[in-house]
Design an enzyme around this catalytic site. Structure first.
Site, PDB file in Angstrom:
ATOM      1  N   ASP A  31       9.044  -8.562  -1.604  1.00 40.59           N
ATOM      2  CA  ASP A  31       9.369  -7.637  -0.520  1.00 40.59           C
ATOM      3  C   ASP A  31      10.405  -8.304   0.382  1.00 40.59           C
ATOM      4  O   ASP A  31      10.217  -9.446   0.809  1.00 40.59           O
ATOM      5  CB  ASP A  31       8.110  -7.299   0.275  1.00 40.59           C
ATOM      6  CG  ASP A  31       8.310  -6.150   1.251  1.00 40.59           C
ATOM      7  OD1 ASP A  31       9.371  -6.074   1.896  1.00 40.59           O
ATOM      8  OD2 ASP A  31       7.380  -5.336   1.386  1.00 40.59           O
ATOM      9  N   ASN A  86      -0.235   1.805   1.399  1.00 41.16           N
ATOM     10  CA  ASN A  86      -0.077   2.631   2.595  1.00 41.16           C
ATOM     11  C   ASN A  86       0.214   4.059   2.148  1.00 41.16           C
ATOM     12  O   ASN A  86       0.975   4.273   1.203  1.00 41.16           O
ATOM     13  CB  ASN A  86       1.080   2.112   3.454  1.00 41.16           C
ATOM     14  CG  ASN A  86       0.823   0.704   3.951  1.00 41.16           C
ATOM     15  OD1 ASN A  86      -0.294   0.334   4.255  1.00 41.16           O
ATOM     16  ND2 ASN A  86       1.881  -0.093   4.019  1.00 41.16           N
ATOM     17  N   GLY A  92       1.148   4.139   7.476  1.00 43.09           N
ATOM     18  CA  GLY A  92       2.178   3.105   7.502  1.00 43.09           C
ATOM     19  C   GLY A  92       3.167   3.145   6.354  1.00 43.09           C
ATOM     20  O   GLY A  92       3.956   2.220   6.183  1.00 43.09           O
ATOM     21  N   GLN A  93       3.179   4.217   5.571  1.00 47.23           N
ATOM     22  CA  GLN A  93       4.110   4.307   4.454  1.00 47.23           C
ATOM     23  C   GLN A  93       5.514   4.567   4.974  1.00 47.23           C
ATOM     24  O   GLN A  93       5.743   5.530   5.708  1.00 47.23           O
ATOM     25  CB  GLN A  93       3.686   5.422   3.483  1.00 47.23           C
ATOM     26  CG  GLN A  93       4.515   5.473   2.222  1.00 47.23           C
ATOM     27  CD  GLN A  93       3.996   6.488   1.209  1.00 47.23           C
ATOM     28  OE1 GLN A  93       3.071   7.255   1.481  1.00 47.23           O
ATOM     29  NE2 GLN A  93       4.590   6.483   0.032  1.00 47.23           N
ATOM     30  N   HIS A  99       3.674   2.489  -3.901  1.00 44.46           N
ATOM     31  CA  HIS A  99       3.802   1.054  -4.130  1.00 44.46           C
ATOM     32  C   HIS A  99       2.590   0.316  -3.594  1.00 44.46           C
ATOM     33  O   HIS A  99       1.957   0.745  -2.653  1.00 44.46           O
ATOM     34  CB  HIS A  99       5.096   0.486  -3.529  1.00 44.46           C
ATOM     35  CG  HIS A  99       5.293   0.768  -2.071  1.00 44.46           C
ATOM     36  ND1 HIS A  99       5.628   2.010  -1.573  1.00 44.46           N
ATOM     37  CD2 HIS A  99       5.201  -0.054  -0.988  1.00 44.46           C
ATOM     38  CE1 HIS A  99       5.737   1.951  -0.255  1.00 44.46           C
ATOM     39  NE2 HIS A  99       5.469   0.708   0.129  1.00 44.46           N
ATOM     40  N   HIS A 101       1.304  -3.292  -2.058  1.00 44.28           N
ATOM     41  CA  HIS A 101       1.700  -4.551  -1.420  1.00 44.28           C
ATOM     42  C   HIS A 101       0.694  -5.607  -1.857  1.00 44.28           C
ATOM     43  O   HIS A 101      -0.520  -5.378  -1.784  1.00 44.28           O
ATOM     44  CB  HIS A 101       1.634  -4.447   0.107  1.00 44.28           C
ATOM     45  CG  HIS A 101       2.598  -3.489   0.705  1.00 44.28           C
ATOM     46  ND1 HIS A 101       3.814  -3.878   1.203  1.00 44.28           N
ATOM     47  CD2 HIS A 101       2.516  -2.149   0.886  1.00 44.28           C
ATOM     48  CE1 HIS A 101       4.448  -2.821   1.680  1.00 44.28           C
ATOM     49  NE2 HIS A 101       3.677  -1.754   1.488  1.00 44.28           N
TER      50      HIS A 101
END
Length: 113
Positions: A31, A86, A92-93, A99, A101
């Protein structure tokens, strides 16, 4: 594929990134906005806006397997890690392509929010 989606562009090679792991369905890479000493992303190559759009629940299990492989390849398997998905704005996306994390390299506090 969503032609305007940054993760679709990464998955199909239009935007080059360092691959930590890749198989026919998933792509794992660091990331750029790391929130931990080790922060990797696991994206399906097929576009799903959110986890709510996945029509094959087994895909999520295969995604977790890719996340675990990414954790192993970044040496998080001994010390531990957190996997987060998220979903939508309040979750919080920020990129609307499903995806996972994978975060590690330090102690993860609880609660996370």
């Amino acid at each position: 594929m969503n032609t305007g989606c940054i993760f679709c562009k990464i998955a199909n090679g239009q935007i080059p990134v360092h691959a930590i792991y890749e198989n026919e369905e998933f792509f794992v890479f660091p990331d750029r906005n790391a929130q931990a000493p080790v922060h990797i992303l696991v994206i399906p190559k097929k576009h799903f806006e959110t986890i709510l759009d996945v029509d094959d629940p087994n895909l999520l299990g295969r995604g977790l397997s890719a996340a675990i492989e990414g954790a192993r390849r970044t040496n998080l398997d001994e010390s531990g890690f957190r996997i987060v998905i998220n979903t939508r704005d309040d979750g919080g996306q920020t990129v609307y392509h499903l995806h996972f994390h994978v975060l590690g390299g330090r102690f993860m506090n609880w609660p996370p929010g």
